[in-house]
Motif scaffolding. Structure first.
Motif, short mmCIF file in Angstrom:
data_model
loop_
_atom_site.label_atom_id
_atom_site.label_comp_id
_atom_site.label_asym_id
_atom_site.label_seq_id
_atom_site.Cartn_x
_atom_site.Cartn_y
_atom_site.Cartn_z
N PRO A 29 0.83 -1.21 0.00
CA PRO A 29 0.00 0.00 0.00
C PRO A 29 0.86 1.25 0.00
N THR A 72 -3.55 2.93 -0.57
CA THR A 72 -3.49 2.98 0.88
C THR A 72 -4.89 2.82 1.46
N GLU A 73 -4.95 2.59 2.75
CA GLU A 73 -6.25 2.51 3.41
C GLU A 73 -6.99 3.83 3.30
N GLU A 74 -6.27 4.95 3.37
CA GLU A 74 -6.89 6.27 3.24
C GLU A 74 -7.52 6.44 1.86
N GLN A 127 -8.46 4.00 -0.22
CA GLN A 127 -9.59 3.09 -0.35
C GLN A 127 -10.81 3.64 0.38
N ALA A 128 -10.58 4.23 1.55
CA ALA A 128 -11.68 4.82 2.30
C ALA A 128 -12.28 6.00 1.54
N LYS A 180 -14.44 4.62 -1.23
CA LYS A 180 -15.67 4.05 -0.67
C LYS A 180 -16.64 5.14 -0.27
N TRP A 187 -8.60 -2.89 -6.94
CA TRP A 187 -9.59 -2.09 -6.22
C TRP A 187 -10.73 -1.63 -7.12
N SER A 228 -14.17 -3.52 -6.56
CA SER A 228 -14.44 -3.91 -5.18
C SER A 228 -15.95 -3.96 -4.91
#
Length: 953
Positions: free
Chosen positions: A153, A159-161, A163-164, A167, A190, A193
């Protein structure tokens, strides 16, 4: 030295680069025609990269000082018919004040792959949806020299950021497009998803478009330009799917076990189901139809060609666009084994309005389908051959959308018996045992099972090859002085009488005017002259364009006295690097340029680059980069063109031809197999001769034969045990003898070399092995270090010992001088002398203190960044500095030295591991009076203790 046009970008160059940057955008998905954003539509833009646009990758290939950089947000704001959500934009702009762009402290290779992302709350996303109908999410990545990508990532993955953010946005927006401002392909898993409430409708690679890239992608998003780019890499579902991954990143060696099966050659042959987006793929805002009107095999100029007439029609009713037609071939498996598909030719239409059509004529030489037999299994060792069987041709808009075409009405083109296309000799073969991929049994879906075979090893004597091709010494026909060196005369290997010739007063211009031959001119040069001539100096040499990479040619007073000019190189390939603040135009990265599939456009772009080089008195751009993108993990992929050698060679040729048209020269790099950045200076590329010739060297071959390249830079790494900088078969057997290259070959900066015959340990002192390999120039010794042999290289010692002949050294000198004769430096008067920089005195308050006398004065600058000196008697001074850096030897850092706010020198250094060294700088002319001494733009990790003003007259 005064340069009237130094640092003044060429008028209109940046604007033209915007056109190229837009044409290279690759649209991968566009459900429901989310893009373009249409007049009157409201759009919310998410992601900090909308403002912090990446114009290039990092390292020397991206280090261009620009007058400005555009970004996507401002580019969209400039579209008067599109309504940008300014409330959301204001939130980002405020957040960026407290969360500035992270450049890694300015340390070499310190910039992170990605930037911290602003969290998107439900409140922000919901409020944006009330304001807008569509959302654009911008995601950015960078990497570069000395910094590979990673399957983690923040690099190849989101990164999680991020992806968030996606979303949150897709939770409110039914229509979302993602723009990828990246230097390389990234993991795309991604995209589909199941976590998204509404699926992502559109995704487009904008790549990194140089200083006008932000405006260029806005042009595409707004529909002013219809995307026509196509992928020049395969995007697999996972990095683990690439065959190179398991052998990537080694410190000591890297087995190229996948052999010729790189990129699509691997996936289409063995596992087509692992491809997410195929090679050659890219869609448009409009629809095209392609019809093959005629396909035939013809005989022209002694060779066979396949000629295709393809009618392309814009079937849409709204948008104009361009389309690419790609030709692939399928060869019989035979005894050698072949990829299921390989690119053979391509063409691109002009801009077609709705309903309009164009007939493209595409030619492909039949010889392009030949394979190299490095084992003799066909009965023709070390030859390019066409094995007997059926050769099928496919035409379409991507490798998976190409359909079988009948040739002269037949399903295939038949080769009745094995045909030898070119007979060569074994070169650069490996010396160790390993296995390589080969297609096995054919499966029901048309792909093949994976099998392995042993790789053929070296079967000849490099020592004998060198010995049999030693050049004769160029004799001085006048009086000569013989050195009586008994040790030398007893040497049995390469015994030569050491001669010190007589200076006959011949100048290099006498060669140009055909008054004497080049051989007669070279015969005057002493061993010391010759040894100095093969040493380049830099970086940021004070006698050439400020802040550039090197000076070579007339690096000593004696060489200048022979009329040998001092030439200059600059880092590239996406613009001129001039450390110290001088401005230039930054063009799109190589990834984007190749994605245009339009070599004519790229040639036109680099013609402007050639003109800007000429206006800055620069003789060579250190580019194009044309290493094969073997793996998505290579951080320097942004400089390169493709996983495919044909694309690579065609676009490298376009760059070379363009720069030459503009008046300067290009340098093909990095020759060869510089396919990873981590451990790049020592990792051995262990690769078969077949893979070298068909994949990793082929682009260079095309650029030499078709592009007319006259400059090559060898890579840092060894290939099959021999460092590229001292690899005889690479730079002599293949490059010069087989391809007919005429020009100069230089090392990469501060390269190391090993024994040209036996290999072994490497050292930068081994320039005698470099010369023996016919790598002409060592880049670089310290400024003014060529005459004094600052790096204590072994060239002259090898001459005395007989392990290097004078003829070999003269051969390199001849190559250098032949190049200089045709270079811009030969026409510049300042190339033949060192000019002093003149600075007017200033007015300073004596009561302010800290006034030093400028007579052999050491001005401390480590604590006080600005001091004032007083010169009591006008004259010329040599500036010296005491400097150190804490990086490794390949790290690069710099700053500017100003006198009375006038930049007089760029101070540049590689890593010194914390050791203090002295560096000679520019010569200045100062009148009686006072002068401020100031350092500007000092990069982290660089320390300067003092600047010395040493009177010289």
């Amino acid at each position: 030295m005064t340069q009237k046009k130094t640092g003044i970008p060429l008028e209109g160059f940046a604007e033209f680069s915007r056109k190229a940057a837009a044409e290279g955008a690759v649209l991968l998905q566009n459900e429901g025609m989310v893009l373009p954003v249409k007049p009157g539509e409201r759009v919310s833009i998410f992601g900090r990269i909308q403002k912090n646009y990446y114009r290039s990758g990092t390292g020397s290939g991206g280090s261009v000082n620009v007058a400005y950089t555009t970004n996507l947000l401002d580019g969209m704001r400039s579209k008067k018919d599109i309504i940008v959500n300014e409330e959301l934009a204001a939130v980002y702009e405020k957040w960026l004040i407290d969360n500035p762009f992270d450049n890694g402290g300015g340390v070499w290779a310190g910039e992170p792959w990605n930037q911290k992302e602003m969290p998107i709350s439900e409140e922000i996303a919901g409020a944006a949806r009330k304001q807008s109908d569509k959302a654009i999410i911008v995601i950015g990545r960078t990497a570069g020299e000395d910094k590979d990508n990673d399957d983690t990532p923040g690099s190849c993955r989101l990164t999680e950021e991020e992806q968030a953010m996606i979303k949150a946005v897709t939770g409110y927006f039914e229509e979302t497009a993602v723009v990828l401002n990246v230097s390389n392909i990234i993991d795309m898993s991604w995209l589909d998803s199941a976590e998204y409430k509404y699926p992502i409708k559109s995704v487009i690679y904008s790549w990194q478009g140089g200083m006008e890239g932000g405006n260029a992608i806005a042009d595409v998003l707004a529909g002013e330009v219809t995307p026509s780019g196509k992928l020049t890499d395969t995007i697999a579902y996972s990095i683990q799917d690439y065959p190179s991954t398991k052998n990537y990143g080694g410190e000591d060696k890297n087995l190229y076990q996948e052999d010729i099966y790189v990129g699509y050659r691997y996936f289409e042959t063995f596992c087509p189901e692992k491809v997410h987006f195929e090679f050659g793929y890219g869609i448009s805002y409009t629809d095209f139809s392609s019809t093959v009107l005629k396909a035939e095999k013809v005989r022209e100029n002694g060779g066979d060609y396949f000629v295709f007439q393809v009618k392309v029609k814009n079937e849409g009713g709204t948008y104009s666009g361009k389309e690419v037609v790609e030709v692939y071939y399928e060869a019989p498996q035979g005894k050698l084994g072949r990829p299921v598909r390989a690119l053979g030719a391509f063409g691109k239409t002009a801009l077609l309005k709705p309903g309009k059509e164009e007939v493209l004529i595409i030619k492909m030489p039949a010889a392009a389908m030949a394979a190299y037999d490095d084992s003799g299994v066909t009965g023709n060792p070390y030859s390019y051959v066409l094995e007997a069987g059926e050769y099928r041709l496919y035409v379409g808009s991507s490798i998976k959308k190409a359909s079988l075409v009948k040739i002269d009405g037949k399903e295939s083109s038949q080769v009745e018996k094995l045909t030898v296309i070119e007979k060569l000799q074994q070169a650069m073969a490996p010396t160790e045992d390993f296995t390589r991929l080969k297609p096995g049994k054919k499966k029901e879906n048309g792909s093949y099972e994976i099998t392995y075979e042993n790789v053929p090893k070296l079967a000849y004597s490099i020592e004998e090859r060198i010995k049999n091709n030693l050049p004769e010494d160029i004799e001085d026909t006048g009086n000569v002085k013989y050195l009586q060196d008994k040790k030398h005369l007893q040497n049995e290997k390469y015994s030569r009488d050491m001669k010190q010739p007589q200076d006959k007063g011949y100048l290099l211009k006498d060669v140009a005017e055909k008054k004497v031959t080049m051989e007669e001119f070279i015969s005057q040069l002493s061993n010391e002259d010759l040894a100095a001539l093969v040493r380049g100096e830099g970086m940021c040499h004070p006698s050439v364009t400020p802040g550039t990479a090197s000076a070579f040619g007339g690096v000593t007073d004696r060489l200048l006295s022979f009329g040998i000019p001092l030439a200059c190189t600059s880092d590239g390939p996406s613009g001129i690097r001039m450390d110290g603040g001088y401005k230039a135009t930054q063009v799109p990265i190589g990834t984007l340029l190749a994605a245009t599939w339009n070599p004519e456009l790229v040639e036109e772009l680099y013609t402007l680059e050639g003109k800007e080089l000429l206006s800055n008195s620069i003789d060579m751009l250190l580019g194009p980069g044309l290493n094969i993108r073997r793996s998505p993990q290579n951080g320097r992929n942004f400089e390169y063109f493709s996983e495919d050698p044909l694309i690579t060679g065609k676009f490298a040729s376009a760059v070379v031809k363009g720069i030459m048209k503009g008046g300067s020269n290009a340098t093909l790099k990095h020759f060869a197999c510089n396919n990873q950045e981590k451990f790049r200076a020592k990792v051995d590329a262990v690769v078969s001769e077949r893979a070298l010739r068909e994949i990793y060297l082929k682009g260079f071959e095309i650029a030499v034969k078709e592009g007319g390249a006259n400059g090559v830079m060898t890579s840092y790494n060894p290939v099959n045990g021999h460092w590229a900088a001292s690899n005889y078969d690479l730079t002599t057997t293949i490059l010069r003898e087989e391809w007919g290259f005429q020009g100069i070959v230089m090392t990469d900066w501060w390269a190391i070399m090993n024994d040209v015959v036996s290999g072994g340990a490497a050292d930068r002192k081994n320039t005698h092995f470099m010369v023996r390999a016919q790598n002409d120039l060592y880049m670089v010794v310290s400024n003014f270090g060529a005459e004094v042999n600052a790096y204590r290289d072994l060239t002259e010692e090898a001459l005395k010992e007989g392990t290097l002949t004078r003829g070999e050294l003269q051969r390199c000198a001849k190559n250098i001088c032949e190049f200089l004769l045709k270079s811009p430096s030969f026409k510049r008067e300042e190339s033949f002398s060192e000019e002093a920089v003149f600075v007017e005195p200033g007015n300073f308050d004596r009561e302010a203190g800290n006034i030093l006398e400028g007579e052999d004065t050491f001005v401390p600058v480590h604590k006080t960044p600005q001091s004032v000196i007083e010169v009591k008697e006008a004259g010329f001074f040599r500036l010296m500095v005491k400097i150190r850096s804490f990086g490794d030897e390949l790290a690069q850092t710099s700053c500017s030295l100003l006198l009375n706010d006038t930049q007089v020198a760029t101070i540049q250094i590689g890593g010194t591991d914390g050791h203090w060294i002295k560096q000679k700088l520019v010569k200045v002319e100062l009148k009686e009076g006072m002068y401020s001494v100031e350092l500007k733009d000092v990069k982290q990790g660089l320390e300067i203790e003092w600047v010395e003003f040493k009177r010289i007259s």
